[in-house]
Design an enzyme around this catalytic site. Structure first.
Site, PDB file in Angstrom:
ATOM      1  N   LYS A  82       1.075   4.165  -2.922  1.00 23.78           N
ATOM      2  CA  LYS A  82       0.721   5.579  -2.715  1.00 23.78           C
ATOM      3  C   LYS A  82       1.926   6.494  -2.966  1.00 23.78           C
ATOM      4  O   LYS A  82       1.740   7.637  -3.404  1.00 23.78           O
ATOM      5  CB  LYS A  82       0.142   5.786  -1.313  1.00 23.78           C
ATOM      6  N   TYR A 124       0.829  -1.209   0.000  1.00 20.11           N
ATOM      7  CA  TYR A 124       0.000   0.000   0.000  1.00 20.11           C
ATOM      8  C   TYR A 124       0.863   1.259   0.000  1.00 20.11           C
ATOM      9  O   TYR A 124       0.624   2.190  -0.780  1.00 20.11           O
ATOM     10  CB  TYR A 124      -0.940  -0.017   1.212  1.00 20.11           C
TER      11      TYR A 124
END
Ligand SMILES: NC(=O)c1ccc[n+]([C@@H]2O[C@H](COP(=O)([O-])OP(=O)(O)OC[C@H]3O[C@@H](n4cnc5c(N)ncnc54)[C@H](OP(=O)(O)O)[C@@H]3O)[C@@H](O)[C@H]2O)c1
Length: 231
Positions: free
Chosen positions: A160, A156
């Protein structure tokens, strides 16, 4: 009239963004992959539902055709849809897990942005807002005083970080479009089992700021609800 298209808006941060922008006078096109839940959310808010699975080329093309036929342009594209990825120990992560997270969080931003560029370019002051995260910031994930440093999430966070870099690079490349990124901050939604410490209204402050600011405010920025984020 500002026409704003939001992906992943059937619930949580996307839904709250839609609610707030409608209350500020925007025409909101509420993107969701599930027809039933998307229609219900749009009806509740007074938005127009547009079906879109951001990971699917055909679905994105159909969404563009739908918006072109009904609305003719969009002024603002909010790339909000995202996934945290599997909650498993790092030792168990697979390449398939990485593909899934990057497909949704990163590659879909390219897919959706490219597909909507012609409709964005019909706007007087087109803008793209990518919903990134402080979890993608080198600075915040290494600051022991920040919550972002407390949860190792390799896939994740890497996705990002890529979203923020995509944002600043698109900002350089697409000089006729404002492209900025928002960090919602740790917000109670289904995304984190409602462990987030902010309300969805607080979590959408940065997105709403970018969606409503003066067109001259700038491009290639990464902000949270308090101001610029060190990425
Ligand atoms: N919550 C936080 O603390 C936080 C902090 C920083 C950044 N963010 C970012 O903020 C964004 C929204 O997060 P959230 O907290 O609102 O998450 P959420 O509660 O899990 O909602 C995510 C939304 O994205 C949609 N979505 C996922 N995959 C999709 C796909 N392939 N096509 C279309 N829609 C898809 C979901 O649709 P379904 O309902 O159909 O699954 C849902 O509408 C994400 O990009 C997330 O990374 C969140």
């Amino acid at each position: 009239m500002n026409i704003t298209f939001i992906t992943g808006a059937n619930k949580s941060l996307g839904f709250e963004t839609a609610r707030r922008l409608i209350s500020l006078g925007h025409t909101v096109l509420l993107g969701a992959r599930d027809r039933e839940r998307g229609l219900a959310a749009a009806t509740e808010l007074g938005a127009r539902f547009v079906q879109i699975d951001v990971t699917d080329d055909a679905s994105v093309a159909a969404a563009v055709a739908d918006v072109e036929a009904h609305d003719g342009r969009i002024d603002t594209l909010i790339n909000n849809a995202g996934v945290p990825g599997p909650a498993v120990p790092a030792e168990q992560l697979t390449a398939a897990d990485a593909s899934y997270v990057f497909e949704t969080n990163v590659f879909s931003i390219v897919r959706v942005t490219t597909a909507f560029l012609p409709l964005l370019r019909k706007a007087q002051h087109p803008a793209v807002i990518n919903v990134s995260s402080g979890m993608g910031s080198q600075a915040l994930t290494h600051d022991p005083d920040r919550v972002e440093s407390q949860f190792p999430m390799p896939l994740y966070t890497a996705s990002k970080a890529a979203v923020t870099m995509l944002t600043t690079q698109y900002a350089k490349a697409l000089t006729d479009i404002r492209v900025n990124a928002a960090d919602p901050g740790f917000t109670a939604t289904d995304f984190n089992g409602h462990r987030g410490t902010q309300t969805v209204t607080e979590g959408t402050d940065a997105i709403v700021t970018l969606a409503t600011e003066h067109p001259d405010t700038g491009t290639g920025r990464f902000i949270d609800r308090f101001g610029p984020v060190n990425w």
